[in-house]
Scaffold this motif. Structure first.
Motif, short mmCIF file in Angstrom:
data_model
loop_
_atom_site.label_atom_id
_atom_site.label_comp_id
_atom_site.label_asym_id
_atom_site.label_seq_id
_atom_site.Cartn_x
_atom_site.Cartn_y
_atom_site.Cartn_z
N SER A 354 0.87 -1.22 0.07
CA SER A 354 -0.09 0.01 -0.10
C SER A 354 0.70 1.34 0.03
O SER A 354 0.66 2.22 -0.74
CB SER A 354 -0.79 0.00 1.26
OG SER A 354 -1.64 -1.14 1.39
N LEU A 358 1.10 4.11 -2.67
CA LEU A 358 0.83 5.58 -2.50
C LEU A 358 2.25 6.40 -2.73
O LEU A 358 2.07 7.62 -3.31
CB LEU A 358 0.96 5.45 -0.99
CG LEU A 358 0.29 6.93 -0.20
CD1 LEU A 358 -1.05 7.07 -0.71
CD2 LEU A 358 0.17 6.74 1.41
N ALA A 361 1.96 7.02 -6.31
CA ALA A 361 1.01 8.02 -6.72
C ALA A 361 1.60 9.37 -6.47
O ALA A 361 1.33 10.28 -7.46
CB ALA A 361 -0.29 7.75 -5.75
N LEU A 514 -2.93 7.64 -12.41
CA LEU A 514 -3.47 8.04 -11.17
C LEU A 514 -5.02 7.97 -10.82
O LEU A 514 -5.46 7.31 -9.91
CB LEU A 514 -3.17 9.47 -10.85
CG LEU A 514 -1.83 9.90 -9.93
CD1 LEU A 514 -1.88 11.30 -9.68
CD2 LEU A 514 -2.09 9.04 -8.53
N ALA A 518 -6.69 5.42 -8.14
CA ALA A 518 -7.59 5.79 -7.04
C ALA A 518 -9.06 5.34 -7.35
O ALA A 518 -9.61 4.94 -6.53
CB ALA A 518 -7.73 7.35 -7.06
N PHE A 756 -5.58 5.20 2.65
CA PHE A 756 -4.90 5.13 1.27
C PHE A 756 -5.84 5.76 0.34
O PHE A 756 -5.43 6.54 -0.29
CB PHE A 756 -4.44 3.70 1.18
CG PHE A 756 -3.36 3.31 1.91
CD1 PHE A 756 -2.37 3.95 2.03
CD2 PHE A 756 -3.39 2.08 2.71
CE1 PHE A 756 -1.18 3.62 2.82
CE2 PHE A 756 -2.36 1.82 3.55
CZ PHE A 756 -1.07 2.33 3.59
N VAL A 760 -4.69 8.73 -1.96
CA VAL A 760 -4.47 8.44 -3.52
C VAL A 760 -5.71 9.25 -4.06
O VAL A 760 -5.63 9.94 -5.09
CB VAL A 760 -4.66 7.11 -3.73
CG1 VAL A 760 -4.65 6.89 -5.31
CG2 VAL A 760 -3.49 6.47 -3.09
#
Lengths: 882, 117
Positions: A354, A358, A361, A514, A518, A756, A760
Motif C-alpha cells: 500500500s 502511495l 502515486a 493516477l 484511485a 490510502f 490517493v
C-alpha cells in the motif's frame, strides 16, 4: 593541505570583497606611482611616463578581474548575479510566480508527507535501541486470532530456559481488554486503558524511564504482590498534572490504591507498535501463577543475542519447540510451533505494498507538476524570446542562457519546497495527532532529517526536470530571427507548440494512471463498505460498563437485568443488551467441538467467543437463522447453552440439524440452541471464522468485561448523558466513558484502507486539476497564436460554431491521445495493485470507462473556455492588430 | 588546451616570484615585477598586472606573507616575503625545473639520423 587552505582562503576572500578590493586598488596605485617615478627619472615627460607605466602594467581592469577570479569564488559571484536577476524577473511576473510556486508547494508538500509516512512505517527502524534484534514469536498457523498467536507462561519460561539464540524474552497479556479500568478518587471515575506486561518488558525493548523504574520485581509479579503500576507519559501529564513527585505515591484504580513505580518517556507508544490506533495508559505486572491454567495468553517478543541471525534462531526454535515440556490445559499444546519475524516486518510488513503504491502515486503527482510547470515556462519563455535574443546578441553563450533559465526554475522549486514543507508540517502534525487511523507507528510520524534531505532532493530534481526542456528549447531557437522580427513571440512557434502539446498529452496520461489507481481503490473501498458484516452497525452504540464485580453470577445477573430494564425505559431506546466483546474489537478464541466425535490435534480452529445477555443478537442486529436466542432462564450451570454461527454448524454437524446437539466448549458441555449468520469478526475484508455465543448467566463462562449495546434511532451523542446518568444511579463508580456508535468500530477496522483511498484520491484530484490547467493553457495559447488566422477565417465567412468546433476538436484530439496512452499504461501497471484490491479486478472495465469519460469531460470543459473566446474574435480587430 | 598553457605560465610566474623574494628579501609588487624583467633581460614579456594574481595564489597557499609597510621613497606599499613553506616549495619546484629542463635539453639535442638541421 594547501588546497584545503586555498579553498578556505577563497571563501574568506568571498566575504571580504570590499576590503580586498580597496587593498588591490591601493597596490595598483602604488605600483603605477613607482613606475611613473622611475620613468620620470629616466627623463620622460609626465604624460608619457604615465602612459608608459600603464602599458607596462597591461590593463588595469584585466588585472583586477584576474586577481578577483584567483582570489574568490567566481562561480558563486555568477550564481548570485543569476539569483538577483531571477528575483527581479519573477517580481515583474508575480502572477506566474505565485501560480508556479503554489503548484510546486502542493506537489512537493504531498511528497514530503508521503515520504514521512513511508519513512516512519517502513524505512526507519522501530523506536527502540538495536531494534533489528527484536523478534516477534508466534505459532506458525494462526487460524484463530490472538489465541493462536500467543503462548502459555509455561511454554515461554521453558523456551527461555533452553534456547541459546535469544538474550531475552518478554511479552504482554494479549487479552487485557483496553479501557476496562477506571481512575478513581477525584470525582467522576476516569476510564483507563491498562495492560499487563511481563516484568522485563520495557527492559527488553530498551526503553529508558522518564522517572522511577520500568521493571517489576518478582514479588510484584506474584498474585500476593502489592499493586504497582507504570504510567504512560500522556496519562501522567493529563491525569496527574505531570506531578514530578509521583514515584512512590499511590493512585486509585477502581478503589485499589496502586503505587506508581515508573513513568514512561514521551517517545514510547505501546499502541503504535503493538495495537495501532489505541492508546495505553497504565502498565501493570503480568501475574504468572494466576494465568498458568488459562492457556495461551502471552504475545511474545524476543531480543536476539548479538550476531545471531533470524534464520539461526528460527532453526533452533524449530528443533526446540516439539521437545518443550510444560503443563497446559489439554488442547492448547497441539500445534505449538514458533514462527519468527523481524518485529518491524511483523508490525508494518503488511502495509508495504500500500505504501509503495502511495509513494508511486505521489511521485506521479510530482511528475505532473513538473510537466505542468514545464508548460507554463514554455509559454512564458516564448514571450521572453526577445530578452534572450538580446542577451545572446550581447555575447551570452548558450550554456549561460540555459543556466539562467535553470536558476529560475530552481528558485521557483526552492520557494515551492519551502512552502510545501510548511504544508507538510501541518499535515504530518494532523496525522500524528489523530488516533482513529489504525496504522502502526503513525503517532510517531515526524519530518526528520531524512525527510529534509528528501525534500532538497526532490526540489532539485523537480527544478531540473521542468527547467531543462524550456531551457534547451529557447536557447536552440533562432534567436537572431526573434530580434529582427517585430511581431510578438514567433520564436520556435511551431516547435514550441508541438512540445507543449506533447507535454499536455503526457500530463493527461499521467493523470489517467493516477485516476485509474484511485478509482480501483475507491471501488474496492465501496465494496468493503458494502460487505454484509452479519450485523447492523447503524443505530447501534456501545458503552463500556463498570461494576464492582463480586464474581457471583447470580448477583451479577440481577444487576445486569436491572441495568437493561432501566436503559430500555429511556425514551428512544429500542433495545439494549450486554456482551463481553464487540465484533471487530477483541480477538480471543476458545475451543468448541461436537461432543463424542474425534478430532485430530490442531484440526479445529479456535472459535471466537462472545459472552452475551439475552437480547444481544437483536441489539447488535445479527440474524438468527435457526433456533432461538439465549434467555435469562438459561442460567443452569449444568445446562449450559451455546449459539454458533453457520460456519461452525456446517463443520461440526454437516448436513444435520445442529439444534439441540451437545457441543464441548472448553471442556464443558453446552447445548446448541441457535445458529446465526456469519459475522465478520476482525474487519470487513476478512472472511468470518468460527464464532460462538454463550450466556453471561452461565457461571462457568464468567465474562471479564462488559459492553452495553443500545439500539436506538437517536444519535449516540444525544443519548449519552441520559445513559450515563442511568448507569450512575445503579453504580456511582461508572466512569465517564463514551457511548460510541458501533459504526466507529467498523470504520476503525477499515481505517488503513480509508487512509490510502483518501490520500490517493486527493492526489488523483490534484492530478486531474493540473491536467485540466495544462489543457486550458495549451489551447488558449494556441488560440492566442492563431488570432490572426481565425480572424481571417471569420472574415471569409466561418461561423462562430465552426471556430468553436475546430478548437474543441483540437482539444479532444489532445485528450484522446493522453487518455489512450494513460489507459494502456494503467493496464500495464494496475496488476501490481491486485493484492490491494477487494472485490475488484485490476482491469475493472467500469472503472476504466468512468475515468476515461471523466478525463474527456474535463478536457472538454478546459477546451471550451478558449474555444468560446476564439469564437468571439472580431475579425476586424484581429486583422488590424497585425 | 588553452587553459593548460595558462597553467604552465602561471606556475612559471609563481616560481619566478618565489625565487625573486629569496634573492631580494621582502619586496613590493612593482619591485618583484621589475626585478623579473631585469633578470630576464626583458625577454619575458610580462604584463606587470598579472603579478598580483600570482601573489594572491602564493599567499593562499601559505608560501608568502604580505604586510603593509613604507618604501625607501616613503610610499605606502604592500611588502611580500617568502615563508618557510614557500622556501620548501621553491626547493621542490627548482629541483623539478632542473630535471625537466635537463630532459628537454637532451631530447632536443637528439636529432634524427640523416636529417640536416
Amino acid at each position: 593541505m594547501s588546497s584545503l587552505r586555498q579553498s578556505l582562503a577563497r571563501i574568506f576572500a568571498f566575504f571580504h570583497k570590499p576590503k580586498l578590493d580597496s587593498d588591490l586598488e591601493a597596490e595598483v596605485a602604488t605600483h603605477l606611482d613607482f613606475a611613473i617615478e622611475e620613468n620620470l627619472k629616466r627623463g620622460m615627460l609626465p604624460e608619457e611616463a604615465r602612459r608608459h607605466a600603464l602599458i607596462r602594467f597591461g590593463g588595469v581592469q584585466q588585472a583586477r578581474e584576474h586577481q578577483r577570479a584567483t582570489r574568490g569564488l567566481p562561480w558563486l559571484d555568477i550564481l548570485l548575479h543569476d539569483l538577483r536577476f531571477t528575483f527581479r524577473t519573477l517580481r515583474r511576473d508575480t502572477g506566474f510566480a505565485i501560480v508556479a510556486v503554489l503548484i510546486l508547494a502542493l506537489g512537493i508538500g504531498a511528497n514530503i508527507v508521503v515520504f514521512s509516512v513511508v519513512d516512519t512505517i517502513l524505512l526507519r527502524p522501530l523506536p527502540f535501541p538495536e531494534a533489528n534484534r527484536l523478534v516477534r514469536i508466534a505459532p506458525k498457523v494462526s487460524k484463530c486470532g490472538a489465541s493462536c498467536a500467543t503462548y502459555s507462561t509455561d511454554a515461554v519460561q521453558e523456551f527461555q530456559r533452553q534456547n541459546k539464540s535469544f538474550s531475552d524474552f518478554t511479552g504482554y497479556d494479549a487479552f487485557t481488554a483496553p479501557g476496562n479500568w477506571k481512575l478513581t478518587g477525584g470525582g467522576v471515575p476516569v476510564p483507563v486503558s491498562e495492560i499487563d506486561v511481563m516484568d522485563n518488558f520495557f527492559h527488553t525493548l530498551g526503553v529508558q524511564p522518564l522517572m522511577g523504574r520500568l521493571t517489576f520485581t518478582a514479588q510484584e509479579s506474584l498474585p500476593s504482590g502489592a499493586p504497582v503500576a507504570i504510567l504512560s507519559y500522556p496519562f501522567w501529564k493529563r491525569q496527574l498534572n505531570a506531578d514530578p513527585h509521583i514515584i512512590g505515591k499511590a493512585i486509585s484504580f477502581g478503589n485499589t490504591p496502586t503505587t506508581v513505580v515508573g513513568v514512561l518517556p514521551d517517545t514510547f507508544d505501546f499502541g503504535a507498535v503493538y495495537a495501532p490506533g489505541t492508546k495505553m495508559d497504565v502498565f501493570t505486572p503480568y501475574v504468572y501463577d494466576r494465568v498458568r491454567e488459562y492457556g495461551n495468553m502471552i504475545s511474545l517478543t524476543g531480543r536476539l543475542k548479538p550476531g545471531v541471525t533470524l534464520a539461526q534462531a528460527q532453526a533452533e526454535a524449530d528443533l526446540l519447540f516439539p521437545t518443550l515440556d510444560f503443563s497446559v490445559k489439554e488442547g492448547y499444546k497441539a500445534g505449538y510451533t514458533a514462527q519468527l519475524w523481524d518485529l518491524k516486518d511483523y508490525v508494518s510488513g503488511s502495509l508495504r505494498r500500500s505504501l509503495i503504491v502511495l509513494w508511486g502515486a505521489v511521485g506521479l503527482i510530482l511528475l505532473i507538476v513538473c510537466v505542468n510547470l514545464s508548460n507554463l515556462l514554455l509559454g512564458r519563455a516564448a514571450a521572453r524570446s526577445k530578452e534572450f535574443a538580446m542577451r545572446s546578441a550581447l555575447g551570452a553563450a548558450r550554456g549561460r542562457i540555459v543556466r539562467q533559465l535553470l536558476t529560475e526554475s530552481l528558485v521557483l522549486s526552492a520557494v515551492g519546497a519551502i512552502l510545501g514543507l510548511g504544508l507538510a508540517f501541518g499535515a504530518v502534525f494532523y496525522l500524528a495527532h489523530q488516533g482513529s487511523i489504525a496504522l502502526p507507528l503513525l503517532s510517531s510520524i515526524r519530518i526528520d532529517m531524512a525527510a529534509l534531505v528528501w525534500t532538497v532532493f526532490i526540489a532539485v530534481v523537480a527544478g531540473l526536470l521542468f527547467g531543462i526542456a524550456p531551457g534547451l528549447r529557447i536557447s536552440s531557437g533562432n534567436l537572431q530571427a526573434a530580434l529582427k522580427d517585430s511581431a510578438a513571440s514567433t520564436t520556435g512557434g511551431r516547435g514550441t507548440a508541438r512540445l507543449r502539446t506533447t507535454l499536455v498529452v503526457s500530463q493527461i496520461a499521467l493523470a489517467c494512471v493516477l485516476l485509474v489507481a484511485a478509482g480501483l481503490l475507491l471501488r474496492s473501498f465501496l465494496r468493503v463498505l458494502d460487505v454484509d458484516l452479519g450485523f447492523e452497525p447503524s443505530h447501534a452504540a456501545a458503552i463500556s460498563l463498570d461494576y464492582d464485580d463480586s464474581g457471583d453470577p447470580v448477583k451479577r445477573g440481577v444487576f445486569d437485568r436491572e441495568v437493561l430494564r432501566r436503559i430500555e425505559a429511556i425514551p428512544g431506546v429500542q433495545t439494549a443488551a450486554m456482551t463481553d466483546s464487540l465484533p471487530m474489537s477483541r480477538n480471543r478464541s476458545w475451543g468448541i467441538s461436537a461432543k463424542g466425535k474425534h478430532y485430530e490435534p490442531g484440526e479445529l480452529p479456535g472459535t471466537f467467543v462472545y459472552v452475551i445477555t439475552p437480547g444481544y443478537l437483536n441489539a447488535i442486529g445479527m440474524r438468527l437463522i435457526k433456533g432461538r436466542d439465549i434467555t435469562w432462564e438459561d442460567n443452569d450451570p449444568k445446562q449450559a447453552v451455546v449459539i454458533i454461527n453457520e460456519t461452525v454448524a456446517r463443520y461440526l454437524w454437516p448436513n444435520e440439524d445442529p439444534i439441540d446437539r451437545i457441543a464441548t466448549v472448553n471442556g464443558d458441555d453446552a447445548r446448541v440452541i441457535g445458529v446465526i449468520a456469519d459475522v465478520r469478526e476482525t474487519n470487513a475484508e476478512a472472511k468470518s471464522g468460527w464464532q460462538m455465543y454463550i450466556s453471561t448467566a452461565a457461571p462457568q463462562f464468567h465474562p471479564s468485561d462488559s459492553q452495553l449495546v443500545i439500539r436506538s434511532s437517536l444519535p449516540a451523542k444525544t443519548l449519552q448523558p441520559t445513559v450515563l446518568a442511568t448507569l450512575r444511579q445503579l453504580n456511582p463508580g461508572q466512569p465517564a466513558a463514551d457511548l460510541k456508535p458501533i459504526q466507529l468500530l467498523v470504520d476503525h477496522a477499515s481505517s488503513p484502507r480509508r487512509f490510502f483511498v483518501y490520500l490517493v484520491g486527493i492526489f488523483a484530484a490534484l492530478g486531474l486539476i493540473l491536467a485540466a490547467l495544462g489543457i486550458y493553457g495549451v489551447i488558449s495559447y494556441s488560440v492566442t497564436q492563431r488570432t490572426q488566422e481565425i480572424g481571417i477565417r471569420m472574415a471569409l465567412g466561418a461561423t462562430q460554431g465552426n471556430v468553436q468546433f475546430g478548437i474543441i476538436a483540437q482539444t479532444l484530439r489532445v485528450a484522446v491521445f493522453g487518455i489512450v496512452a494513460g489507459a494502456i499504461a494503467s493496464l500495464a501497471i494496475s496488476s501490481l495493485m491486485t493484492s490491494l484490491l477487494f472485490g475488484t479486478a485490476p482491469t475493472d472495465s467500469a472503472t476504466f470507462a468512468v475515468i476515461c469519460m471523466l478525463l474527456g469531460a474535463v478536457a472538454l470543459v478546459a477546451g471550451y473556455i478558449p474555444a468560446r473566446r476564439a469564437s468571439r474574435i472580431d475579425p476586424m480587430v484581429a486583422l488590424r492588430n497585425n | 588546451m588553452v587553459e593548460d598553457k595558462l597553467d604552465l605560465l602561471k606556475g612559471t610566474l609563481d616560481l619566478m616570484v618565489l625565487q625573486t623574494l629569496i634573492a631580494m628579501g621582502p619586496q613590493h609588487g612593482y619591485g618583484i615585477a621589475r626585478r623579473i624583467e631585469q633578470v630576464s633581460d626583458d625577454e619575458v614579456l610580462l604584463n606587470q598586472g598579472t603579478i598580483y594574481a600570482s601573489l594572491i595564489r602564493l599567499q593562499q597557499r601559505g608560501w608568502i606573507d604580505a604586510e603593509w609597510g613604507t618604501s625607501d621613497n616613503n610610499r605606502k606599499a604592500k611588502f611580500y616575503s617568502i615563508t618557510r613553506a614557500g622556501r620548501k616549495q621553491l626547493a621542490v619546484d627548482t629541483e623539478y625545473w632542473r630535471r625537466l629542463s635537463g630532459v628537454m635539453t637532451r631530447i632536443l639535442a637528439n636529432t634524427p639520423a640523416g636529417e640536416n638541421q
